[in-house]
Structures are given as structure tokens and as C-alpha cells.
Design a protein around this motif. Structure first.
Motif, short mmCIF file in Angstrom:
data_model
loop_
_atom_site.label_atom_id
_atom_site.label_comp_id
_atom_site.label_asym_id
_atom_site.label_seq_id
_atom_site.Cartn_x
_atom_site.Cartn_y
_atom_site.Cartn_z
N LYS A 7 -3.15 7.21 -5.60
CA LYS A 7 -3.46 5.79 -5.44
C LYS A 7 -3.91 5.47 -4.02
O LYS A 7 -4.68 4.54 -3.81
N ILE A 8 -3.45 6.24 -3.06
CA ILE A 8 -3.90 6.05 -1.67
C ILE A 8 -5.39 6.29 -1.56
O ILE A 8 -6.13 5.51 -0.96
N LEU A 9 -5.86 7.39 -2.17
CA LEU A 9 -7.29 7.69 -2.17
C LEU A 9 -8.09 6.62 -2.90
O LEU A 9 -9.19 6.25 -2.48
N MET A 10 -7.52 6.09 -3.98
CA MET A 10 -8.20 5.03 -4.72
C MET A 10 -8.39 3.80 -3.83
O MET A 10 -9.45 3.18 -3.85
N LYS A 11 -7.38 3.47 -3.05
CA LYS A 11 -7.50 2.32 -2.16
C LYS A 11 -8.59 2.52 -1.11
O LYS A 11 -9.30 1.58 -0.75
N VAL A 12 -8.74 3.76 -0.63
CA VAL A 12 -9.77 4.06 0.38
C VAL A 12 -11.17 3.77 -0.18
O VAL A 12 -12.04 3.28 0.54
N THR A 13 -11.40 4.08 -1.47
CA THR A 13 -12.71 3.82 -2.07
C THR A 13 -12.78 2.44 -2.73
O THR A 13 -13.67 2.17 -3.52
N LYS A 14 -11.80 1.58 -2.42
CA LYS A 14 -11.78 0.19 -2.87
C LYS A 14 -11.69 0.05 -4.39
O LYS A 14 -12.31 -0.83 -4.97
N VAL A 15 -10.94 0.95 -5.00
CA VAL A 15 -10.61 0.80 -6.42
C VAL A 15 -9.45 -0.18 -6.49
O VAL A 15 -8.43 0.00 -5.84
N GLU A 16 -9.61 -1.24 -7.27
CA GLU A 16 -8.55 -2.22 -7.45
C GLU A 16 -7.76 -1.84 -8.70
O GLU A 16 -8.35 -1.48 -9.71
N TYR A 17 -6.43 -1.93 -8.62
CA TYR A 17 -5.62 -1.65 -9.80
C TYR A 17 -4.40 -2.55 -9.80
O TYR A 17 -3.91 -2.99 -8.77
N GLY A 18 -3.91 -2.83 -11.02
CA GLY A 18 -2.79 -3.74 -11.19
C GLY A 18 -1.46 -3.04 -11.16
O GLY A 18 -1.34 -1.87 -10.76
N LYS A 19 -0.43 -3.75 -11.63
CA LYS A 19 0.94 -3.24 -11.64
C LYS A 19 1.09 -2.10 -12.63
O LYS A 19 0.44 -2.07 -13.67
N ASN A 20 1.99 -1.19 -12.30
CA ASN A 20 2.44 -0.13 -13.21
C ASN A 20 1.33 0.82 -13.68
O ASN A 20 1.37 1.30 -14.80
N LEU A 21 0.37 1.10 -12.82
CA LEU A 21 -0.64 2.11 -13.15
C LEU A 21 0.05 3.47 -13.15
O LEU A 21 0.68 3.86 -12.18
N LEU A 22 -0.08 4.19 -14.27
CA LEU A 22 0.53 5.52 -14.39
C LEU A 22 -0.58 6.56 -14.46
O LEU A 22 -1.43 6.50 -15.35
N LEU A 23 -0.57 7.48 -13.50
CA LEU A 23 -1.55 8.57 -13.46
C LEU A 23 -0.84 9.87 -13.79
O LEU A 23 0.09 10.25 -13.08
N LYS A 24 -1.27 10.54 -14.84
CA LYS A 24 -0.69 11.84 -15.20
C LYS A 24 -1.75 12.89 -14.96
O LYS A 24 -2.82 12.85 -15.56
N GLY A 25 -1.46 13.84 -14.07
CA GLY A 25 -2.47 14.80 -13.67
C GLY A 25 -3.29 14.25 -12.52
O GLY A 25 -2.89 13.29 -11.85
N MET A 26 -4.45 14.84 -12.31
CA MET A 26 -5.30 14.44 -11.18
C MET A 26 -6.66 13.95 -11.67
O MET A 26 -7.58 14.73 -11.86
N PRO A 27 -6.80 12.65 -11.90
CA PRO A 27 -8.09 12.12 -12.34
C PRO A 27 -9.10 12.11 -11.20
O PRO A 27 -8.74 12.25 -10.03
N VAL A 28 -10.36 11.95 -11.57
CA VAL A 28 -11.42 11.71 -10.59
C VAL A 28 -11.80 10.25 -10.76
O VAL A 28 -12.38 9.86 -11.78
#
Length: 192
Positions: A7-28
Motif C-alpha cells: 500500500k505504501i507503493l500504491m500511495k507513491v503512484t497516487k492510487v486512492e483506496y478505501g478502508k479495509n483493502l485486503l491484498l493477498k500476494g503481490m499485485p501489480v
């Protein structure tokens, strides 16, 4: 493995996301400068083989490719090993499930005409070009996109649509349609 550090990397590229985002594995998940990529509340993105035993063969890929592109993913959306790729826009409604290895592509990736493809090869913008045909995709609320299906540019799915496994979908479909085949067609209407 949950990938909350991603999620830190997502913030760097200005991806906005809401509460309780669950990432399983390593998405691109990549947002090109000037584009918009937003993910709603309570979404789950699965990107590892063991996170969905349907047989994921790729990580989830969510990419805005042009500087004015837009991807908007609603609340309570589940995505498993899918590719969502936008040059114009992809909008996905609340409570939609996107099955394993599905592809949602608002563009053709390459022009059909060989002369235009050759011009694109010499494009100084590195492929960030209007030479590639693209049309927005809209997927309504409460839809289910079956595994290994392909949603092509310009597709509009009404609320409550179900896409059969392996379908190749192009066109506009009314709410509560069951859509299957290649080319996909309505095979049933659900009561809604």
C-alpha cells in the motif's frame, strides 16, 4: 501472504483506496502520472496461486496506461488474478466479483492497420498514443465476471449481469443478463 506493505507503493503512484483493502500476494497496481485509479472500501485483491484455487496463473494487474485514463473500482469488489487495463476508463460497480484470470481491456493494445502499427513503433511517446483504439468500459453493481473471461473495449454491463467462464464480451447488455460464449450473447435473463 497479505501484502499490506504494498500500500505504501500504491500511495507513491497516487492510487486512492478505501478502508479495509485486503491484498493477498503481490499485485501489480500502477497509476500513470495524471491518471486516476481508485479502489473503494472493503475490496479484496488476490494475486497468489493459493489465494484462489481456480488456478490463477498471473498476479492481478491494474494499470492506467494513459495520462488521462481512469479506473474506478467500487466498494466490496473482489478480484482474483485479473487484468484491468485502461487507456480511457474502466468503471466497476459495488459488490462485483471478478473471477480468476479475467481480462478487462478498454483498448486494442495495437492498431489493426499495419501502417498505423508501424507509425506507433516510431512514436516518441513510447506507445502513449491516440493511435491505439480505446473506448470506456462500464460494469454495473452486483455483477459476476467468470474466470478466464475477456471484457473488451466499449462494453457496458447493467447491474446484476453474470458473465460465463471463458466468454468474450463486447457490446451493451441489459441488467440481470446471463452472458456466455464467444462471441458472448445473452443466454438467460435473471429476475431482478
Amino acid at each position: 501472504m497479505n501484502s499490506n506493505w504494498f500500500k505504501i507503493l500504491m500511495k507513491v503512484t497516487k492510487v486512492e483506496y478505501g478502508k479495509n483493502l485486503l491484498l493477498k500476494g503481490m499485485p501489480v497496481i500502477f497509476n500513470k502520472g495524471g491518471a486516476t485509479l481508485s479502489i473503494g472500501d472493503n475490496c479484496t485483491i488476490k494475486s497468489s496461486f493459493l489465494s484462489n484455487l481456480v488456478g490463477l496463473y498471473l498476479r492481478t494487474i491494474i494499470v492506467t496506461r494513459a495520462s488521462e485514463a481512469e479506473i474506478v473500482i467500487g466498494n466490496n469488489v473482489g478480484i482474483s488474478g485479473a487484468t484491468i487495463y485502461a487507456r480511457k476508463s474502466v468503471h466497476i460497480g459495488d459488490n462485483t466479483c471478478i473471477g480468476g484470470n479475467a481480462k478487462i481491456l478498454d483498448n486494442d493494445f495495437h492498431p489493426i492497420e499495419w501502417e498505423t502499427r508501424n507509425r506507433l513503433l516510431n512514436d516518441p511517446n513510447g506507445g502513449d498514443s491516440d493511435l491505439i483504439p480505446a473506448k470506456p468500459i462500464v460494469i454495473g453493481k452486483n455483477c459476476f465476471i467468470g474466470c478466464n473471461s475477456i471484457i473488451l473495449k466499449g462494453t457496458i454491463l447493467g447491474d446484476g449481469c453474470v458473465i460465463g467462464a471463458g466468454a468474450v464480451v463486447s457490446g451493451k447488455f441489459e441488467s440481470n443478463s446471463v452472458i456466455a460464449g464467444n462471441p458472448a450473447r445473452v443466454i438467460k435473463k435473471l429476475e431482478g
